[in-house]
Design a protein around this motif. Structure first.
Motif, PDB file in Angstrom:
ATOM      1  N   VAL A  40       0.861  -1.179   0.000  1.00 59.41           N
ATOM      2  CA  VAL A  40       0.000   0.000   0.000  1.00 59.41           C
ATOM      3  C   VAL A  40       0.900   1.232   0.000  1.00 59.41           C
ATOM      4  N   ARG A  41       0.886   1.951  -1.097  1.00 62.06           N
ATOM      5  CA  ARG A  41       1.751   3.117  -1.238  1.00 62.06           C
ATOM      6  C   ARG A  41       1.217   4.282  -0.421  1.00 62.06           C
ATOM      7  N   GLY A  42       2.114   5.004   0.194  1.00 59.70           N
ATOM      8  CA  GLY A  42       1.738   6.188   0.956  1.00 59.70           C
ATOM      9  C   GLY A  42       1.285   5.882   2.373  1.00 59.70           C
ATOM     10  N   ALA A  43       1.268   4.626   2.759  1.00 61.03           N
ATOM     11  CA  ALA A  43       0.861   4.246   4.121  1.00 61.03           C
ATOM     12  C   ALA A  43       2.044   3.551   4.798  1.00 61.03           C
ATOM     13  N   LYS A  44       2.125   3.701   6.123  1.00 58.85           N
ATOM     14  CA  LYS A  44       3.196   3.049   6.875  1.00 58.85           C
ATOM     15  C   LYS A  44       2.652   2.553   8.203  1.00 58.85           C
ATOM     16  N   ASP A  45       3.182   1.409   8.639  1.00 63.72           N
ATOM     17  CA  ASP A  45       2.799   0.899   9.952  1.00 63.72           C
ATOM     18  C   ASP A  45       3.739   1.487  11.012  1.00 63.72           C
ATOM     19  N   LYS A  46       3.663   0.994  12.242  1.00 69.08           N
ATOM     20  CA  LYS A  46       4.467   1.532  13.343  1.00 69.08           C
ATOM     21  C   LYS A  46       5.961   1.396  13.096  1.00 69.08           C
ATOM     22  N   SER A  47       6.358   0.371  12.358  1.00 73.88           N
ATOM     23  CA  SER A  47       7.785   0.164  12.078  1.00 73.88           C
ATOM     24  C   SER A  47       8.259   0.930  10.845  1.00 73.88           C
ATOM     25  N   GLY A  48       7.363   1.673  10.206  1.00 78.00           N
ATOM     26  CA  GLY A  48       7.735   2.451   9.026  1.00 78.00           C
ATOM     27  C   GLY A  48       7.617   1.697   7.720  1.00 78.00           C
ATOM     28  N   GLN A  49       7.101   0.461   7.768  1.00 77.00           N
ATOM     29  CA  GLN A  49       6.941  -0.355   6.579  1.00 77.00           C
ATOM     30  C   GLN A  49       5.554  -0.138   5.960  1.00 77.00           C
ATOM     31  N   ALA A  50       5.490  -0.224   4.636  1.00 77.04           N
ATOM     32  CA  ALA A  50       4.200  -0.124   3.947  1.00 77.04           C
ATOM     33  C   ALA A  50       3.427  -1.420   4.163  1.00 77.04           C
ATOM     34  N   PRO A  51       2.140  -1.345   4.497  1.00 75.62           N
ATOM     35  CA  PRO A  51       1.339  -2.574   4.631  1.00 75.62           C
ATOM     36  C   PRO A  51       1.265  -3.312   3.299  1.00 75.62           C
ATOM     37  N   HIS A  52       1.207  -4.627   3.372  1.00 72.09           N
ATOM     38  CA  HIS A  52       1.160  -5.460   2.173  1.00 72.09           C
ATOM     39  C   HIS A  52      -0.153  -6.233   2.176  1.00 72.09           C
ATOM     40  N   LEU A  53      -0.896  -6.170   1.073  1.00 74.08           N
ATOM     41  CA  LEU A  53      -2.197  -6.827   0.968  1.00 74.08           C
ATOM     42  C   LEU A  53      -2.222  -7.782  -0.212  1.00 74.08           C
ATOM     43  N   VAL A  54      -2.971  -8.856  -0.063  1.00 73.28           N
ATOM     44  CA  VAL A  54      -3.282  -9.764  -1.167  1.00 73.28           C
ATOM     45  C   VAL A  54      -4.771  -9.599  -1.417  1.00 73.28           C
ATOM     46  N   ALA A  55      -5.147  -9.336  -2.671  1.00 66.82           N
ATOM     47  CA  ALA A  55      -6.558  -9.076  -2.978  1.00 66.82           C
ATOM     48  C   ALA A  55      -7.026  -9.904  -4.160  1.00 66.82           C
ATOM     49  N   ALA A  56      -8.332 -10.188  -4.157  1.00 61.50           N
ATOM     50  CA  ALA A  56      -9.003 -10.857  -5.274  1.00 61.50           C
ATOM     51  C   ALA A  56      -9.954  -9.837  -5.883  1.00 61.50           C
ATOM     52  N   LEU A  57      -9.794  -9.575  -7.179  1.00 60.24           N
ATOM     53  CA  LEU A  57     -10.564  -8.559  -7.881  1.00 60.24           C
ATOM     54  C   LEU A  57     -11.376  -9.196  -8.997  1.00 60.24           C
ATOM     55  N   ALA A  58     -12.658  -8.873  -9.075  1.00 59.63           N
ATOM     56  CA  ALA A  58     -13.507  -9.368 -10.162  1.00 59.63           C
ATOM     57  C   ALA A  58     -13.229  -8.520 -11.398  1.00 59.63           C
ATOM     58  N   HIS A  59     -12.731  -9.158 -12.472  1.00 57.49           N
ATOM     59  CA  HIS A  59     -12.378  -8.439 -13.701  1.00 57.49           C
ATOM     60  C   HIS A  59     -13.541  -7.618 -14.238  1.00 57.49           C
ATOM     61  N   GLY A  60     -14.691  -8.235 -14.384  1.00 57.46           N
ATOM     62  CA  GLY A  60     -15.819  -7.601 -15.059  1.00 57.46           C
ATOM     63  C   GLY A  60     -16.357  -6.366 -14.372  1.00 57.46           C
ATOM     64  N   ILE A  61     -16.448  -6.398 -13.052  1.00 58.56           N
ATOM     65  CA  ILE A  61     -17.057  -5.270 -12.341  1.00 58.56           C
ATOM     66  C   ILE A  61     -16.047  -4.422 -11.586  1.00 58.56           C
TER      67      ILE A  61
END
Length: 163
Positions: free
Chosen positions: A9-30
């Motif tokens: 996640v760009r522009g966001a940082k946790d307490k240790s100064g690291q950017a949070p990392h997410l795994v997401a599932a996105l529906a192509h059509g919508i």
């Protein structure tokens, strides 16, 4: 079609100064996010993708697209075990599979492409062959898929202004 990928996640940082990392599932059509999971770091994406896939109530008939990092036999088994199909990117992280695919007669199969100008940029989207996995209810015959590739004209140098 459902696209699964991990991103910092760009522009966001946790307490240790690291950017949070997410795994997401996105529906192509919508264009809707169907689910996501936080992971500690990029290497943690692989098991998180499998858990995310297992959390969906029904995947029968879905086509899951995944990048080369997730081209893993265990991930493929989770997808096919849920009666879904997949499109996986194969690169050097799977050397045996990569060599097998390179031997296929790709040049003998005609390809086509289309050009779009969505979002203010020009992109050429080539279409090429792919194969259904045996046992998916369809014969193992070539079918067409579409993949995005930026055209040479999309990358532009910033303009220089003289003052």
């Amino acid at each position: 079609m459902i696209a699964i990928d991990g991103k910092a996640v760009r522009g966001a940082k946790d307490k240790s100064g690291q950017a949070p990392h997410l795994v997401a599932a996105l529906a192509h059509g919508i264009g809707a996010v169907l689910g996501q999971a936080a992971v500690a770091a990029k290497p943690d994406e692989i098991p998180a993708v499998r858990e995310l896939l297992k959390a969906f109530a029904g995947l029968a008939g879905a086509v899951i697209t995944i990048d080369a990092m997730h081209t893993q036999s265990d991930t493929a088994q989770v997808i096919t075990g849920r009666d879904a199909d997949y499109v996986m990117t194969v690169k050097g992280n799977m050397p045996t599979l990569y060599r097998q695919l390179k031997k296929l007669p790709w040049a003998a199969i005609p390809a086509a492409s289309s050009v779009s100008t969505d979002h203010g940029r020009r992109a050429r989207r080539p279409s090429g062959p792919s194969w259904r996995r045996p046992g998916s209810g369809s014969p193992a015959l070539p079918r067409w898929r579409s993949c995005a590739a930026p055209s040479r004209r999309t990358a532009r140098r910033p303009s220089r202004s003289s003052t």
